[in-house]
Design an enzyme around this catalytic site. Structure first.
Site, mmCIF file in Angstrom:
data_model
loop_
_atom_site.group_PDB
_atom_site.id
_atom_site.type_symbol
_atom_site.label_atom_id
_atom_site.label_comp_id
_atom_site.label_asym_id
_atom_site.label_seq_id
_atom_site.Cartn_x
_atom_site.Cartn_y
_atom_site.Cartn_z
ATOM 1 N N HIS A 131 84.635 -24.033 26.765
ATOM 2 C CA HIS A 131 83.505 -23.110 26.570
ATOM 3 C C HIS A 131 82.383 -23.690 25.705
ATOM 4 C CE1 HIS A 131 85.658 -19.931 28.515
ATOM 5 N NE2 HIS A 131 86.587 -19.851 27.586
ATOM 6 N N ASP A 167 92.631 -21.806 33.730
ATOM 7 C CA ASP A 167 92.572 -20.926 32.569
ATOM 8 C C ASP A 167 92.143 -19.530 33.018
ATOM 9 O OD1 ASP A 167 91.189 -19.753 30.041
ATOM 10 O OD2 ASP A 167 92.053 -21.604 29.264
ATOM 11 N N HIS A 169 89.990 -17.774 31.756
ATOM 12 C CA HIS A 169 88.563 -17.616 31.485
ATOM 13 C C HIS A 169 87.758 -18.694 32.212
ATOM 14 C CE1 HIS A 169 90.816 -15.821 28.149
ATOM 15 N NE2 HIS A 169 89.832 -14.958 28.076
ATOM 16 N N ASP A 250 96.881 -19.061 29.282
ATOM 17 C CA ASP A 250 96.576 -17.648 29.079
ATOM 18 C C ASP A 250 96.574 -16.857 30.381
ATOM 19 O OD1 ASP A 250 94.301 -18.923 29.956
ATOM 20 O OD2 ASP A 250 92.996 -18.218 28.343
#
Length: 379
Positions: A131, A167, A169, A250
């Site tokens: 990110h 992931d 995200h 995650d």
């Protein structure tokens, strides 16, 4: 080249703070568990270096690197620094190793590109901070080590690079860096509606950007479909010189920060499938906030990369590593099930593949001539 494991003691005892999701140990758990299983002899462990500011400025702005180093030194962040650089926020707080720890992750990814110059396999569980933006920390990520991995691989002879991110995200920082690069294939499979709320199905750059947002409850059967009908055909068509896998855990059901329902069987299967598709393979960590599921997942990946026989029941030394973990601020950690201590590989969780996922895969594979004849898993 013998598979190598990149690690460092800076992750041992380092925490974003008692209230933060990244208070849990991750890389030390993987390192200790792999050693307890006899899977990590000294000649396969490589100490990750700390990237220098000049190297980090190849993508991050010098002003941001200066602010990150200064904030670590003073352990304070003023309003201007928070506003411009995102330092000292709830997501990216001030903590003692806030420059040195991510710089070590970035250094590992830079080194990985060099070590893979002539081919090979590397596991870098301290990497995967996807990110980070050029001038700003974001989403627990102070530096974007996957970007540095791709840049380093390219400097060391890999022209065509496939980056695959599972992931929970969206890989927004990596997309920001390479979405206009025709020699980088970007595939991000992530939960729809989840922060940072980017990566829509329609989003594509000038290059090869594939975003697949998936609904809550994604299970292993659906990920099998995604892997066989989307990810592998696109990688095979590109025939990359290197593959970078971001294997954030995650997306596993027990994680508190997503609504997906994978087991670590999906991560293992993706690693196994991608390994023969390129002469260079770099597997990064990423998200993961349940200490048992992240430790078991990334250790299982290392076992897959090194061809280990995974025991049905962990030996006492390995079980002791998992029983020593504590997760006091999460309800699931108060009464963890026995298999979190006693096993490494999860039984796959499968079910009916939902039509919405099939439709999205087909939309991506036919968009702008991306259809691959004879794609797997015909329905």
């Amino acid at each position: 080249m013998t598979p190598l494991f990149l690690g460092h003691d800076i992750y041992r005892g380092s925490s974003y703070g008692e209230w933060h999701p990244l208070r849990v140990p991750r890389v030390p758990t993987v390192t200790d568990l792999a050693r307890a299983l006899g899977w990590l002899p000294a000649d396969r462990f490589v100490r990750s270096p700390r990237a220098k500011p000049a190297a980090l400025s190849a993508w991050h702005t010098p002003a941001y690197i200066d602010a990150l180093m200064r904030t670590e030194s003073t352990q304070t962040s003023d309003g201007a620094t928070r506003t411009r650089h995102g330092l000292g926020t709830p997501a990216c707080p001030v903590f003692p190793e806030m420059y040195r720890r991510p710089a070590t992750g970035a250094g590992g990814s830079l080194l990985a590109g060099e070590l893979l110059r002539n081919g090979g396999v590397i596991h870098h569980p301290g990497g995967g901070t996807h990110h980070g933006m050029p001038d700003r920390a974001s989403g627990f990520c102070y530096l974007n080590d996957p970007v540095f991995a791709i840049l380093s691989l390219r400097r060391n002879g890999a022209q065509r690079i496939a980056y695959v991110d599972i992931d929970a995200h969206h890989a927004d920082g990596v997309e920001h860096a390479f979405t206009s690069d025709p020699d980088t294939l970007l595939i991000s499979v992530h939960e729809e509606g989840r922060w940072p709320r980017t990566g829509a199905l329609e989003d594509q750059g000038i290059g090869q950007t594939i975003n697949l947002p998936v609904p809550k409850g994604l299970h292993d059967g659906e990920m099998d479909m995604i892997r066989e009908r989307l990810i592998l055909p696109l990688i095979e068509r590109m025939a990359p010189d290197a593959i970078v896998l971001q294997c954030g855990s995650d997306a596993i059901e027990e994680d508190p920060l997503s609504g997906l329902s994978l087991t670590n069987a999906s991560h293992r299967a993706l690693v196994r499938a991608c390994k023969p598709l390129s002469p260079r393979l770099l597997v990064l960590g990423g998200g993961g906030y349940n200490p048992w599921s992240v430790g078991r997942c990334w250790t299982l990946i290392w076992g897959e990369l090194t061809g280990q026989d995974v025991p049905e029941r962990l030996p006492p030394e390995a079980e002791a590593v998992l029983r020593a973990l504590r997760w006091t601020r999460a309800s699931r950690g108060r009464n963890p099930p026995d298999h979190w201590f006693e096993t490494l590989a999860d039984a796959p969780r499968r079910g009916q593949v939902r039509p919405a996922i099939l439709h999205r895969i087909d939309a991506l594979m036919t968009r702008d001539g991306l259809h691959v004849p004879g794609a797997r898993f015909a329905h």
